[in-house]
Write a protein that holds these residues in place. Structure first.
Motif, PDB file in Angstrom:
ATOM      1  N   GLN B 482       4.909   2.842  15.997  1.00 46.28           N
ATOM      2  CA  GLN B 482       3.773   3.027  15.087  1.00 46.28           C
ATOM      3  C   GLN B 482       3.629   4.506  14.747  1.00 46.28           C
ATOM      4  O   GLN B 482       3.307   5.306  15.623  1.00 46.28           O
ATOM      5  N   PRO B 483       3.880   4.897  13.509  1.00 41.45           N
ATOM      6  CA  PRO B 483       3.628   6.291  13.149  1.00 41.45           C
ATOM      7  C   PRO B 483       2.124   6.537  13.073  1.00 41.45           C
ATOM      8  O   PRO B 483       1.360   5.629  12.739  1.00 41.45           O
ATOM      9  N   ASN B 484       1.756   7.755  13.374  1.00 44.02           N
ATOM     10  CA  ASN B 484       0.333   8.086  13.360  1.00 44.02           C
ATOM     11  C   ASN B 484      -0.262   7.928  11.973  1.00 44.02           C
ATOM     12  O   ASN B 484       0.420   8.103  10.981  1.00 44.02           O
ATOM     13  N   ALA B 486      -2.462   5.761   9.016  1.00 43.69           N
ATOM     14  CA  ALA B 486      -2.966   4.468   8.531  1.00 43.69           C
ATOM     15  C   ALA B 486      -2.220   3.288   9.152  1.00 43.69           C
ATOM     16  O   ALA B 486      -2.817   2.239   9.411  1.00 43.69           O
ATOM     17  N   ILE B 487      -0.937   3.449   9.410  1.00 44.10           N
ATOM     18  CA  ILE B 487      -0.170   2.320   9.943  1.00 44.10           C
ATOM     19  C   ILE B 487      -0.631   1.991  11.363  1.00 44.10           C
ATOM     20  O   ILE B 487      -0.806   0.830  11.727  1.00 44.10           O
ATOM     21  N   THR B 488      -0.852   3.031  12.154  1.00 37.16           N
ATOM     22  CA  THR B 488      -1.387   2.803  13.497  1.00 37.16           C
ATOM     23  C   THR B 488      -2.815   2.273  13.429  1.00 37.16           C
ATOM     24  O   THR B 488      -3.186   1.369  14.177  1.00 37.16           O
ATOM     25  N   ASP B 489      -3.592   2.832  12.538  1.00 33.73           N
ATOM     26  CA  ASP B 489      -4.988   2.388  12.436  1.00 33.73           C
ATOM     27  C   ASP B 489      -5.076   0.887  12.174  1.00 33.73           C
ATOM     28  O   ASP B 489      -6.008   0.225  12.605  1.00 33.73           O
TER      29      ASP B 489
END
Lengths: 475, 618
Positions: B482-484, B486-489
């Motif tokens: 998971q890149p930091n 929006a994708i992780t969010d």
């Protein structure tokens, strides 16, 4: 599982963005949001950075020995029955006692030690008080005895003995979960705001993306020894009409705001990296030429670039930095003796070179280097290698530490000992939390923020305690 | 070809219509059965159709998107061809195509091209007495891979083999680099088995000596309690964790089963690993090899010094069993299945492979990994379930039919339906390696000599990817990375972002500049270095002109006087119509002032390749 979500919700970037200036977010995305987060952190009471800019510089250098260093051949009991016990268990993996390089230390059980014969520099550093070992460190959720482990009455790390999980948990220090956020990143969530320069991440990686340096609001900045430092878009430096046209075109493409999260993640990384490069390269170009010479290999080259970066800390406007090197290839199921001789030799030289460079720069008292690795390896042999295990020995180095000691209880290496949970796998006696808490406190993480950085710490240590968890840091 | 220029010329108008791409259109996106009948394609060449919208080249867009999943890069002719025959027919034809290349043969042929040169430069004596100086190292295999994937037309098989190579991982970043033919033969196994049965693939990779060296179950002896020696557990663990069932019990749809406390249920524990470790004992090389001496007469022997290195064994034949070195006694596999004592090594291995193959996790576990490699990073559970169902039964009662699995993945509504383009979780970051293969394949890279012997080393240095070149058995990126931001969010995964760093993301742009603006399309190596023994030279300025790579951009140059038509054509070929209007406008604005058509096309390519819509597949 619950825990992870609690943390993320507590300090999720989105919720900050909600309260922070939207105008700023629109323009430079993550860089400005770091600034916003600094403000937001204070508002949220998560952190109250008291570090003043200028002076008081501290850096932590993490060397990850990826693959699982067979560290009970790195630090070996060398006297009498202790050596015999080692030799009996390790069988054809045991180093001859005469080959061990003695270090000046005797533990409470009368154990004396030698280091691997490929590590004369480490022997020298240890004997000169610049380096210490911490013995049998590993991933733990809570204090765990052999009985508790065997009867399942305590939580144990998920995916024990698995590379992917254990290498992750050393970086997250949250072994009950799978998480992509690391304790170095969580330190940056708090401490980044103390750096004058808010553009370049406090966390600098020589090895690309990693978990350790990624927090809830922070990410690493990757530089490369092979590139001599940071990497920038070449065409942006061109002056021909064509290059200028390409630059303008590229900038227009990359400046677009995308709702699509894959595209925005893609462009944000490029834009942030280019902005960081412009600053970083301007600074690193001013690095003095060190008289310390570094060996010609990737590990030493990385250490040299770290030294150069530390040398320009004032130009960069930073007083806290972490550096990360992934030194891989330690998964010695095969030919562990030959491979370790090569690789520990590389590591030993790189450590000594770096320490010399720090002394040359006059910063050896504010830079701490430490190692971590997926796990220790089985004490017994699989023929000519060793397999995945659990607790292992680590090194810390610098003028910041209490050097020349072996911290923790160096375990019995007898089979079926109290630490042997079966299959010659050693139950760690010191948790990664205790190890990292001591480094974090030195680095400036306040008592009240410690459990943000290390959510399990209070299972092992009272964050408000007047004493340190292990005692290897000198202050 | 020429006729199409009209179509593209008029795409300036078409662009207006095309702004609606994210909404439905006839024949697009509802192709679950996927027989796009495209007999009308011939009439599409009538430019009128592009204006009035009656014929359109719409399914060309859908096909181009599909070919982004199914190939290492499609050129315009292939897009048209697949539009004409329909995706389903094309898949039939691809599945029916036997392997057309052999990576091991090509690797030997390339090494044999260099070997006499080394002898010429350094002398026979020096070469043969310099240890392993001139053996067929890994880089001859790399050159062979590039050569073969750029030339061969069995594009689906090539794409699928490349996907498998990121699941059943071995890597040159190990002592495997000592044997190029071994790496090539391992890849041949993935390539030849691409459409076969998963069970065979799992068995074959387990017995391949390169896997044996990579995960150390070659020369793995039975236990020796007196000396505290236990069987090596490496392969036992990874065959379960990475190659077949994964860490946790899965539902058919790939979500994790839970116990009564709501916890994940591990698929195996350390005792299971120890049992499987016993299974993989007793394997050793089949025969020996040395380039300038005949070792073939030496019988294979347990514990021979030749066994220790991929350089001195025949790495292109399966390992053989030494039953005396195989752990005797019974072994308890998963789900309590007991392998009786006294079986041969290969009987034990067959039983263990069957035990894993029949575990209910394999369909969802491998199915989801393949979807992530081919189509999207975050497939819906329903998509995984559909694919896993086909894995479990291809419709004829056969489990593990990879041809059926590949078809199910590529023709699923979630892959083809364009409405998914609007879904935030849809899509994937295109791997850097695929961006590169597409750059070369889409415009028919070639050279006069026909030796497309790309080394790929600098590319790997720049963007951290190459074929069979990951840093560890965990591939270049983890499936749940998971890149930091929006994708992780949103708690989504995006594996490929693990190698989209501040260094690699910028290096990629610099590479694109080198490809298109500097005509530096690869490191073609065809001659021996004069300074380092056994190192091919590949300095661009030293290349023999006949080896110099170039793209065929004549079709693009021919329409470049219309920047809109040019950009629309690139959008079609490269992304299947994913460029936003803003992106198109930005590129058009940048290239229009360039009056040299050659330069204009190259600039358009440079910009198209750094546009996020190129790198993000939706």
């Amino acid at each position: 599982m619950q825990h992870k979500h609690k943390i993320n919700k507590g300090i999720s970037r989105r919720s900050f963005l909600g309260t922070a200036s939207c105008a700023a977010i629109g323009s430079t995305t993550f860089l400005s949001s770091l600034l916003n987060l600094g403000v937001a952190n204070s508002l949220a009471g998560m952190a109250n950075p008291t570090i003043s800019s200028g002076g008081n510089y501290k850096a932590m250098v993490c060397i990850l020995l990826a693959g699982g260093n067979d560290s009970f051949n790195m630090l070996v009991p060398r006297n009498g029955a202790h050596y015999t016990e080692y030799a009996n268990t390790r069988s054809n993996l045991a180093l001859p006692s005469g080959d061990l390089l003695p270090i000046n230390f005797t533990d409470a059980n009368g154990k004396q030690f030698g280091v691997h014969p490929a590590m004369p520099e480490v022997q020298h550093l240890f004997n000169n008080g610049k380096l210490s070992f911490i013995s049998n460190v590993g991933t733990l959720v809570e204090p765990t005895s052999k009985t508790q482990y065997l009867n399942g009455s305590v939580k144990i790390p998920v995916g024990l003995l698995s590379h992917a999980d254990q290498i992750q948990q050393w970086q997250t220090s949250i072994p009950q979960n799978r998480s992509s956020k690391g304790w170095g990143g969580r330190m940056a969530d708090i401490l980044q705001a103390g750096n004058t320069n808010q553009n370049i991440s406090m966390n600098i990686s020589l090895s690309g993306t990693n978990i350790y340096q990624v927090g809830n609001a922070s990410t690493e900045y990757a530089i490369r020894a092979s590139a001599g430092g940071s990497v920038g878009i070449n065409v942006y430096e061109g002056t021909s009409a064509l290059d200028v046209a390409l630059k303008n075109g590229a900038e227009s493409l990359l400046a677009q705001q995308y709702q699509d999260i894959f595209k925005s993640t893609f462009t944000n990384k490029i834009n942030d990296s280019q902005a960081n490069h412009e600053e970083f390269s301007a600074a690193i170009n001013q690095a003095p030429v060190l008289s310390t010479t570094f060996s010609n290999n990737a590990v030493s080259a990385n250490m040299e670039l770290i030294a150069n970066t530390i040398a320009v800390r004032d130009t960069l406007g930073v007083n806290r930095q972490t550096f990360f090197i992934n030194f891989g290839g330690w998964d010695h199921h095969d030919s562990v003796l030959d491979n370790q001789t090569n690789m520990l030799g590389v590591l030993s030289k790189a450590l000594a070179e770096f320490q010399t460079a720090m002394e040359e720069l006059g910063v050896a008292d504010c830079v701490t280097t430490f190692t971590m690795s997926d796990f220790g390896r089985t004490l017994t042999s699989n023929g000519n290698g060793s397999d995945h295990a659990w607790g292992g020995n680590v090194m810390v180095m610098g003028d910041t530490i209490n050097g020349g000691q072996v911290f923790g209880n160096y375990p019995s290496l007898a089979l079926n000992s109290n630490e042997d949970v079966g299959g010659a796998i050693l139950l760690p006696s010191i948790s990664t939390d205790e190890y990292f808490a001591e480094l974090s406190k030195w680095f400036g993480v306040s008592n009240s923020d410690l459990s943000y950085v290390l959510p399990n710490i209070s299972n092992f240590y009272d964050p408000n305690s007047a004493s340190l968890p292990i005692g290897f840091m000198a202050s | 070809m020429k006729k199409q220029f009209f179509v593209l010329f008029f795409m300036g108008f078409f662009n207006f219509l095309y702004a609606q791409v994210y909404s439905d259109y006839v024949g697009a996106g509802h192709s679950e059965g996927v027989s796009i009948s495209s007999s009308q394609m011939n009439t599409n060449n009538d430019p009128l159709n592009s204006v009035n919208g009656s014929g359109l080249g719409m399914d060309e867009y859908e096909v181009a998107r599909f070919l982004n999943y199914a190939t290492l890069g499609a050129d315009y002719e292939l897009i048209v061809s697949v539009s004409n025959q329909g995706i389903s027919n094309w898949l039939d034809q691809q599945f029916a195509t036997a392997p057309v290349v052999n990576f091991q043969d090509t690797t030997w042929a390339i090494w044999e091209h260099f070997y006499p040169q080394y002898i010429n430069i350094w002398g026979q004596n020096a070469v043969e007495n310099a240890g392993d100086a001139v053996i067929p190292y890994w880089f001859y295999w790399k050159m062979a891979w590039w050569n073969n994937i750029l030339k061969s037309d069995d594009v689906l098989r090539q794409r699928v083999a490349q996907a498998y190579s990121q699941i059943f991982v071995i890597s040159e970043k190990s002592n495997l680099q000592l044997s190029g033919p071994g790496m090539a033969d391992y890849y041949d196994l993935l390539y030849q088995g691409a459409f076969g049965n998963f069970r065979d693939l799992l068995y074959d990779i387990s017995l391949h000596p390169m896997m044996g060296f990579y995960l150390s179950h070659i020369n793995n002896p039975k236990s020796d309690p007196v000396n505290n020696i236990h069987p090596d557990e490496n392969y036992a663990r990874e065959i379960m964790q990475l190659f077949s069932i994964g860490l946790f019990e899965l539902n058919l749809d790939g979500t994790r089963k839970k116990d009564v406390q709501g916890n994940d249920i591990p698929t195996y524990d350390n005792n299971d690993i120890k049992e499987f470790a016993k299974i993989f004992t007793g394997l050793a090389p089949a025969a020996y090899y040395w380039p300038w001496e005949d070792y073939s007469w030496i019988p294979p022997e347990w514990g021979s010094e030749y066994n220790e290195s991929p350089a001195t064994i025949v790495t292109w034949e399966p390992m053989v069993a030494f039953d005396n070195w195989h752990e005797a006694g019974n072994k308890t596999l998963l789900n309590g299945q007991v392998v009786p004592a006294g079986q041969t090594t290969l009987e034990d291995i067959n039983d263990a492979i069957d035990n894993l193959f029949n575990h209910p996790n394999v369909g969802p576990f491998i199915g989801k990994l393949l979807i992530q490699r081919l189509v999207k990073s975050n497939p819906s559970p329903a998509y995984v379930a559909r694919v896993a169902t086909v894995f479990n039964n291809n419709g004829s009662g056969i489990r593990g039919d990879l041809q059926a699995v590949i078809r199910a993945i590529l023709t699923d509504a979630e892959a083809l339906d364009c409405s998914w383009q609007d879904v935030a979780s849809a899509g994937k970051l295109k791997e850097p390696l695929l961006r590169y293969t597409q750059a070369l394949r889409a415009f028919n890279v070639t050279n006069q000599s026909g030796r497309l012997w790309n080394w790929g080393y600098q590319f790997d240095e720049a963007v951290s990817q190459g074929i069979l070149a990951s840093p560890s058995v965990f591939n270049f990126y983890l499936p749940d990375f998971q890149p930091n931001g929006a994708i992780t969010d949103q708690d989504l995964n995006a594996p490929e972002f693990q190698i989209h760093t501040s260094a690699t993301s910028i290096n990629y742009i610099n590479l694109v500049y080198d490809w298109f603006m500097e005509d530096n399309l690869g490191e073609i190596a065809t001659y021996a270095s004069g300074t380092i023994m056994n190192t091919p030279g590949y300095e661009l300025n030293e290349l023999d002109p006949v080896d110099y790579l170039y793209l065929d951009l004549s079709d693009e140059i021919a329409i470049a006087n219309n920047p809109t038509a040019l950009v629309n054509r690139l959008d079609l070929i490269l992304t299947g119509g994913l460029f936003s209007n803003t992106t198109k406008t930005n590129i058009i604005n940048a290239i229009t002032p360039l009056s040299d058509m050659n330069e204009r096309v190259k600039a358009a390519l440079f910009l198209a390749f750094i546009a996020p819509e190129y790198s993000v597949q939706k």
